[in-house]
Design a protein around this motif. Structure first.
Motif, PDB file in Angstrom:
ATOM      1  N   SER A   1       0.871  -1.173   0.000  1.00  0.00           N
ATOM      2  CA  SER A   1       0.000   0.000   0.000  1.00  0.00           C
ATOM      3  C   SER A   1       0.905   1.218   0.000  1.00  0.00           C
TER       4      SER A   1
ATOM      5  N   ARG B   1       0.625   4.448  -0.002  1.00  0.00           N
ATOM      6  CA  ARG B   1       0.437   5.549   0.950  1.00  0.00           C
ATOM      7  C   ARG B   1       0.975   5.170   2.322  1.00  0.00           C
ATOM      8  N   ASP B   2       0.824   3.907   2.705  1.00  0.00           N
ATOM      9  CA  ASP B   2       1.366   3.455   3.993  1.00  0.00           C
ATOM     10  C   ASP B   2       2.880   3.312   3.918  1.00  0.00           C
ATOM     11  N   VAL B   3       3.363   2.729   2.805  1.00  0.00           N
ATOM     12  CA  VAL B   3       4.798   2.490   2.678  1.00  0.00           C
ATOM     13  C   VAL B   3       5.567   3.809   2.792  1.00  0.00           C
TER      14      VAL B   3
ATOM     15  N   TRP C   1       1.916   7.547  11.285  1.00  0.00           N
ATOM     16  CA  TRP C   1       1.498   7.097   9.957  1.00  0.00           C
ATOM     17  C   TRP C   1       0.804   8.172   9.113  1.00  0.00           C
TER      18      TRP C   1
ATOM     19  N   THR D   1       4.996   6.398   4.428  1.00  0.00           N
ATOM     20  CA  THR D   1       5.114   6.961   5.785  1.00  0.00           C
ATOM     21  C   THR D   1       6.430   6.557   6.426  1.00  0.00           C
ATOM     22  N   ARG D   2       7.013   5.456   5.934  1.00  0.00           N
ATOM     23  CA  ARG D   2       8.279   4.989   6.524  1.00  0.00           C
ATOM     24  C   ARG D   2       9.460   5.877   6.144  1.00  0.00           C
TER      25      ARG D   2
ATOM     26  N   ALA E   1       6.844   9.221  11.908  1.00  0.00           N
ATOM     27  CA  ALA E   1       6.435   7.966  11.268  1.00  0.00           C
ATOM     28  C   ALA E   1       5.471   7.135  12.128  1.00  0.00           C
TER      29      ALA E   1
ATOM     30  N   ASP F   1      -0.017   9.820   5.927  1.00  0.00           N
ATOM     31  CA  ASP F   1       0.300   9.285   4.605  1.00  0.00           C
ATOM     32  C   ASP F   1       0.623  10.376   3.606  1.00  0.00           C
ATOM     33  N   SER F   2       1.122   9.959   2.450  1.00  0.00           N
ATOM     34  CA  SER F   2       1.667  10.904   1.475  1.00  0.00           C
ATOM     35  C   SER F   2       0.597  11.857   0.944  1.00  0.00           C
TER      36      SER F   2
END
Lengths: 347, 388
Positions: free
Chosen positions: A117, A119-121, A135, A123-124, A132, A137-138
């Protein structure tokens, strides 16, 4: 006197929402074959190779090592990799050619966003201790930037809709979204789906050559007159999100303001970011912005920035541009930016 | 095309330990960078660009951490590049930074590599999930052990050689205040009695998991002239890569390693590395890689590397000291390990290596490798600038 270096070939894959049936290497191979074939070179003729990608997208460490097998690195090659968009791999290759260590370079980049996902990725990417864990998202971060622009009176929702519509009105056969695309519902206010990039998998590659070698291999080389990149603070709280000083500085160092450009390929994944970049780059209506559709039509992570340089260069190759600007970005809300200025020989 | 000369004028590293729980990732890298700047007597404002490297982002769970680290490394408003070439990354990062100076793009560049391995578990981080690799290929040791076994079979090396390397490197580490493992009670018998992990690799013949960072300040001739301490001059540097998996690969002595060394020697005018090079910091994460790389780098004929080790040639007081710092076997913050090799080579050439200094070291090789023995980066540094 700096050595003259040019982009002499560009290739890219289709950008697709999912490519589950092919590995990263399989997605990349046709692009590599295409770009090298355009120059008539063989892999063994290439002086330096550099790639850009990010392990996090595939979800496994050292994912990029497997891509090398697809390059055909035998006999062994002079090669490097940046965990960044391929535009920065091109920068590294450019410096390698500048120092005279090589006369030609292959630069490639690829990313598959479909395994996770996105948008979730993404956040890292954020400060791992303070941000982070929340979370954000972008799209939410881009929406903060868009709202700041609207609050500052720099844009409004109808203007953003115009940018989205113009970006998708492209005849670029590689684009993921094209034709009339509705502005859509709000994803995160004030951004609607039409203000946000499609999520896609894709690859891009270019070949660079220095001096006479470029003229031998390409009818109309796209000479890199300048290229520079700058980074800003990470924390959104200390940045003016309505401006992009790093883009402005990189453009200045790349010589972008010395004369007007006829084309600008901007890596602006969100409509609102094009507003910021146009201001930082002092672009007016005399410059054609993103004829390829830009990142709003296709945004393959890690390859979209390199594709901007490739698209700008290809227009010069085809004689559709004489002086073009290409831009790539990385990080939340345009944190890091690269600007290249490309020119064709006078006609 | 004349290249600008590249000099190392500042070196800094952290005291490497199993877990730096007292600092964040930003705190860790800043500590090394600050020490490199202090060594060069420069400030953040003197730095034109930052080039940072580390091995997989999964080790810390931070995607593209250069974004988050821009502030900590004084990079705001400057160019910042992030290199990743697997285990060779520390060396490659230094070479990318050096090229910015050589190409006259920038005058003074800060380069840094780090790993904070305590944030995760490297053993499992390096075990790619099925279906990308066969099961039970756990960690790096599982990948490299068969290649070590192939070396032994090919050369007839006695199975005692690996423990000699580990015993030497761990003793050398006692002289290096920054080394992770300080095993004051180390004996050869203890190494030999340690448990077998991946036959023929024993526990004491493997590298530790470390938290640490290493930084260097690289500059041009003008910068070197202003340096407060003797600079180390880059005499040659190269990277080479070959595929991970293909039928023609020699995993014992990869062609990419040979080609890379040959390129460095050509640049530096080295005709006979055994005679012309005074000391070597080589990337030896498992002890048997010392004799293997001695051959791959041209210090010994094929099949003869283990004889140099056995004869004590690679001891700190030997004819060709190898891993004076204690090497990767004593300190392994993976992403930084290659840069530590490069930095330790430069420390030796500057005569600044303290207790583990090799007297009269004038030309020293720094070596790194990564992936499935497929990525190589090396540089040769000297106490004198290259002939004009």
């Amino acid at each position: 006197m700096m050595r003259e270096i040019a982009v002499i070939a560009f290739a890219q894959s289709d950008t697709l929402r999912s490519t589950a049936e092919v590995s990263e290497v399989e997605m990349l191979m046709p692009v590599l074959h295409d770009v090298v074939a355009q120059t008539g070179l063989k892999t063994a003729d290439i002086g330096f190779t550099c790639s850009g990608s990010c392990d996090y997208l595939a979800g496994r460490a050292f994912s990029f090592t497997l891509a090398l097998d697809g390059v055909g690195a035998w006999p062994p090659i002079s090669e490097s990799h940046v965990e960044m968009d391929g535009a920065w791999a091109l920068y590294e290759a450019w410096t390698k050619l500048l120092s005279g260590d090589a006369d030609t370079a292959l630069v490639y980049a690829y990313g598959k966003s479909s395994p996770g996902s996105l948008r979730d990725v993404l956040t890292r990417q954020l400060d791992p201790y303070y941000v982070a864990p929340l979370w954000p998202d972008s799209v939410a971060l881009a929406a903060l930037q868009a709202q700041a622009l609207i609050d500052a009176g720099d844009t409004d929702e109808p203007e953003l809709a115009t940018i989205g519509a113009r970006s998708r009105a492209t005849d670029n056969p590689r684009a993921q979204l094209k034709g009339p695309v509705p502005q859509g519902d709000y994803l995160v206010r004030p951004l609607r789906t039409g203000d946000c990039p499609p999520i896609g998998d894709g690859a891009a590659a270019v070949v660079l050559a220095a001096g006479e070698r470029a003229r031998e291999l390409c009818e109309r080389p796209a000479w890199i007159r300048g290229i520079d990149h700058r980074i800003e603070a990470h924390s959104l709280g200390v940045r003016d999100l309505t401006d992009s000083p790093s883009t402005r500085l990189a453009a200045e160092r790349a010589g972008a303001f010395e004369r007007p450009v006829d084309t600008a390929e901007l890596h602006a994944p969100f409509t609102s970011q094009e507003v910021v970049l146009r201001k930082a780059l002092r672009l007016d209506d005399s410059t054609r912005v993103n004829p390829s559709g830009g990142a709003l039509a296709a945004n393959p992570m890690m390859a979209a920035g390199l594709a901007r340089i490739g698209e700008a260069a290809a227009r010069i190759h085809r004689g559709e541009s004489d002086r073009a600007l290409a831009h790539a970005t990385s990080g939340p809300c345009l944190q890091q930016n690269l600007v290249a200025v490309l020119e064709g020989d006078p006609r | 095309m004349s290249k600008e000369l590249v000099a190392v004028v500042g070196i800094g590293q952290t005291k490497h330990v199993a877990a730096r729980r007292d600092v964040s990732i930003a705190g860790l890298v800043r500590e090394a960078a600050r020490r490199a700047l202090d060594d060069a007597e420069l400030t953040w404002a003197d730095i034109d660009a930052v080039v940072i490297g580390k091995a997989p982002d999964f080790f810390e769970g931070v995607m593209m951490p250069e974004l988050y680290l821009a502030d900590a490394l004084g990079a705001v408003g400057k160019p910042m590049l992030r290199v990743h070439t697997a285990g060779s990354v520390g060396g490659s990062t230094a070479l990318v930074a050096a090229n910015l100076v050589a190409a006259r793009v920038h005058s003074t560049v800060l380069t840094l590599a780090f790993e904070k391995q305590s944030e995760s578990n490297a053993m499992w981080g390096l075990s790619l999930p099925i279906p990308f690799q066969q099961p039970l290929l756990a960690g790096a040791g599982g990948f490299f052990a068969p290649h070590v076994r192939a070396y032994m079979r090919r050369t007839g090396a006695p199975d005692t050689v690996g423990s000699l390397v580990a015993y030497k490197d761990r003793r050398n580490a006692l002289k290096n205040p920054y080394a992770h493992l300080h095993e004051h009670d180390i004996t050869l018998e203890k190494v030999q009695a340690s448990p077998m992990l991946w036959d023929p690799i024993r526990y004491s013949e493997t590298c530790p998991s470390s938290d640490g960072a290493c930084a260097m300040v690289l500059t041009d001739r003008a910068g070197a002239a202003r340096a407060p301490r003797p600079p180390a001059w880059m005499l040659g540097g190269a990277m080479r890569s070959e595929p991970t998996l293909f039928a023609g690969k020699d995993a014992v002595s990869p062609q990419a390693g040979k080609d890379c060394a040959a390129d460095v020697y050509r640049q530096a005018g080295i005709a006979d590395p055994r005679r012309d090079i005074d000391a070597v910091e080589m990337y030896v994460p498992f002890s048997w890689y010392e004799p293997m790389w001695l051959e791959n780098l041209g210090f010994a004929d094929e099949g003869e590397g283990w004889k140099l080790t056995e004869a004590g040639v690679t001891e700190l007081d030997g004819d060709l000291p190898v891993n004076m710092s204690g090497g990767v076997l004593s300190t392994n913050p993976i992403g930084a390990s290659g840069m530590i090799r490069f930095a330790e080579a430069a420390l030796q050439a500057r005569g600044q290596a303290g207790e583990h200094q090799v007297e009269g070291a004038r030309r020293v090789l720094g070596h790194a490798y990564g992936g499935g023995s497929q990525f190589f980066s090396m540089w040769l540094v000297g106490s004198e600038p290259p002939d004009a």
